[in-house]
Scaffold this motif. Structure first.
Motif, PDB file in Angstrom:
ATOM      1  N   SER A  14       0.877  -1.168   0.000  1.00 29.08           N
ATOM      2  CA  SER A  14       0.000   0.000   0.000  1.00 29.08           C
ATOM      3  C   SER A  14       0.913   1.216   0.000  1.00 29.08           C
ATOM      4  CB  SER A  14      -0.899   0.031   1.238  1.00 29.08           C
ATOM      5  OG  SER A  14      -1.836  -1.016   1.219  1.00 29.08           O
ATOM      6  N   VAL A  15       0.930   1.955  -1.094  1.00 30.14           N
ATOM      7  CA  VAL A  15       1.772   3.144  -1.206  1.00 30.14           C
ATOM      8  C   VAL A  15       0.938   4.358  -0.789  1.00 30.14           C
ATOM      9  CG1 VAL A  15       3.265   4.526  -2.671  1.00 30.14           C
ATOM     10  CG2 VAL A  15       3.030   2.066  -3.103  1.00 30.14           C
ATOM     11  N   VAL A  16       1.340   5.006   0.279  1.00 26.55           N
ATOM     12  CA  VAL A  16       0.615   6.159   0.816  1.00 26.55           C
ATOM     13  C   VAL A  16       1.337   7.432   0.387  1.00 26.55           C
ATOM     14  CG1 VAL A  16      -0.109   7.364   2.908  1.00 26.55           C
ATOM     15  CG2 VAL A  16      -0.290   4.863   2.764  1.00 26.55           C
ATOM     16  N   ILE A  17       0.634   8.285  -0.352  1.00 23.81           N
ATOM     17  CA  ILE A  17       1.225   9.521  -0.856  1.00 23.81           C
ATOM     18  C   ILE A  17       0.426  10.715  -0.337  1.00 23.81           C
ATOM     19  CG2 ILE A  17       1.948  10.824  -2.881  1.00 23.81           C
ATOM     20  CD1 ILE A  17       1.941   8.262  -4.482  1.00 23.81           C
ATOM     21  N   PRO A  18       0.941  11.457   0.621  1.00 18.22           N
ATOM     22  CA  PRO A  18       0.290  12.707   1.024  1.00 18.22           C
ATOM     23  C   PRO A  18       0.613  13.793   0.002  1.00 18.22           C
ATOM     24  CG  PRO A  18       2.284  12.383   2.297  1.00 18.22           C
ATOM     25  CD  PRO A  18       2.160  11.188   1.393  1.00 18.22           C
ATOM     26  N   THR A  19      -0.342  14.670  -0.272  1.00 15.51           N
ATOM     27  CA  THR A  19      -0.078  15.710  -1.267  1.00 15.51           C
ATOM     28  C   THR A  19      -0.853  16.977  -0.948  1.00 15.51           C
ATOM     29  OG1 THR A  19       0.068  16.130  -3.659  1.00 15.51           O
ATOM     30  CG2 THR A  19      -1.944  15.042  -2.859  1.00 15.51           C
ATOM     31  N   PHE A  20      -0.278  18.099  -1.376  1.00 12.79           N
ATOM     32  CA  PHE A  20      -0.935  19.397  -1.211  1.00 12.79           C
ATOM     33  C   PHE A  20      -0.469  20.322  -2.328  1.00 12.79           C
ATOM     34  CE2 PHE A  20      -0.872  23.775   0.552  1.00 12.79           C
ATOM     35  CZ  PHE A  20      -2.239  23.948   0.698  1.00 12.79           C
TER      36      PHE A  20
END
Length: 296
Positions: free
Chosen positions: A6-12
């Motif tokens: 599971s690749v978790v990518i936070p972004t803004f």
């Protein structure tokens, strides 16, 4: 069936970089994956870009802006994979990236696998870029595959770990940027989970760093050092962060902010041989100023 990763990518508000990173992940071979993008209050074209990818392995979670730790925690809560790989939106993996992570997990069960990140030539060779490239890559240059990186080596910007090894939620909430990764890493180290370098898990770090942005980040880290110490009130954390009277007195004397301001105002030195030393002084002074501002 659960995916391997599971690749978790936070972004803004980094839609273009995010799209490039997600596409590079979807092109990986050798391991099943799901990509969980946590949109932390973006106002740009992030949702539209992801809809354009149209791959069922990509899942989008949107939330009001709450910061990096909260975004990673939200992604972890949705993860179904055997391993969770935290990967920032500006870290574009090369071919063989996931396979290298999986291989090292097979060789060394129960570790945290850290990617081999680097600043690519496309970011240019401006003086500060060259300095930051040397500083960012210096900690792993020449190390063999599987090398133990130490207590400061948990780089959750691109790191994978068995989902069952992480607390829920993984990250403690800090009021601003700084020390979230180290704080979780300290807890993992205490459980015997070591950070190990995967030399073949290469990812290009496409963040266009500048001195002003890093001054702001180091200042925030200085202020947040006291929160880290509040969570772990030990001599180890006190001297690691500088959140103690002895270190603070030393730093205040050797890294005065007034001198850093003079260097920032007249930057003719950037084209000379003293540039790297002055960059290091300015960043240390920024951290020291943060420590002084955040002192309870």
């Amino acid at each position: 069936m659960e995916p391997t990763f599971s690749v978790v990518i936070p972004t803004f508000n980094r839609a273009e970089l995010l799209e490039r990173t997600v596409k590079a992940l979807l092109g990986q071979m050798g391991a099943d994956l799901e990509v969980i993008v946590v949109d932390d209050g973006s106002t740009d074209s992030t949702p539209a870009r992801l809809q354009g990818i149209a791959d069922p392995r990509v899942r989008l979670h949107r939330q009001p802006n709450q910061g990096l730790a909260a975004a990673r925690n939200a992604g972890f809560a949705l993860a179904r994979g055997r391993y969770v790989l935290f990967n920032d939106d500006d870290l574009v993996p090369e071919p063989g990236f996931l396979a290298a992570h999986l291989e090292l997990h097979g060789q060394l069960p129960g570790v945290a696998v850290v990617s081999r990140t680097y600043l690519p030539e496309e970011l240019g060779n401006a003086p500060f870029t060259r300095y930051w490239r040397a500083r960012a890559e210096g900690g792993v240059r020449g190390k063999p595959n599987g090398a133990v990186l130490g207590k400061g080596g948990y780089w959750f910007a691109s790191l994978s770990i068995g989902r069952n090894l992480l607390p829920n939620p993984p990250f403690s909430a800090f009021r601003a940027y700084g020390w979230e990764e180290h704080e979780l890493g300290l807890r993992l180290w205490a459980k015997g989970v070591q950070p190990r370098l995967a030399v073949g898990a290469r990812a290009a770090h496409l963040d266009r760093v500048c001195l002003e942005a890093m001054v702001a980040k180091l200042g925030s880290m200085g202020r947040m050092a006291w929160e880290f110490y509040g969570l772990h009130p030990s001599l180890e954390v006190a001297f690691w962060t500088g959140a103690n009277p002895l270190s603070l007195a030393y730093k205040r004397w050797f890294y005065p902010w007034a001198k850093a301001q003079r260097l920032l105002e007249d930057r003719a030195w950037e084209s000379t041989s003293v540039a790297f030393g002055n960059y290091s002084f300015i960043l240390e002074a920024a951290y020291t100023r943060g420590l002084l501002e955040g002192k309870p």
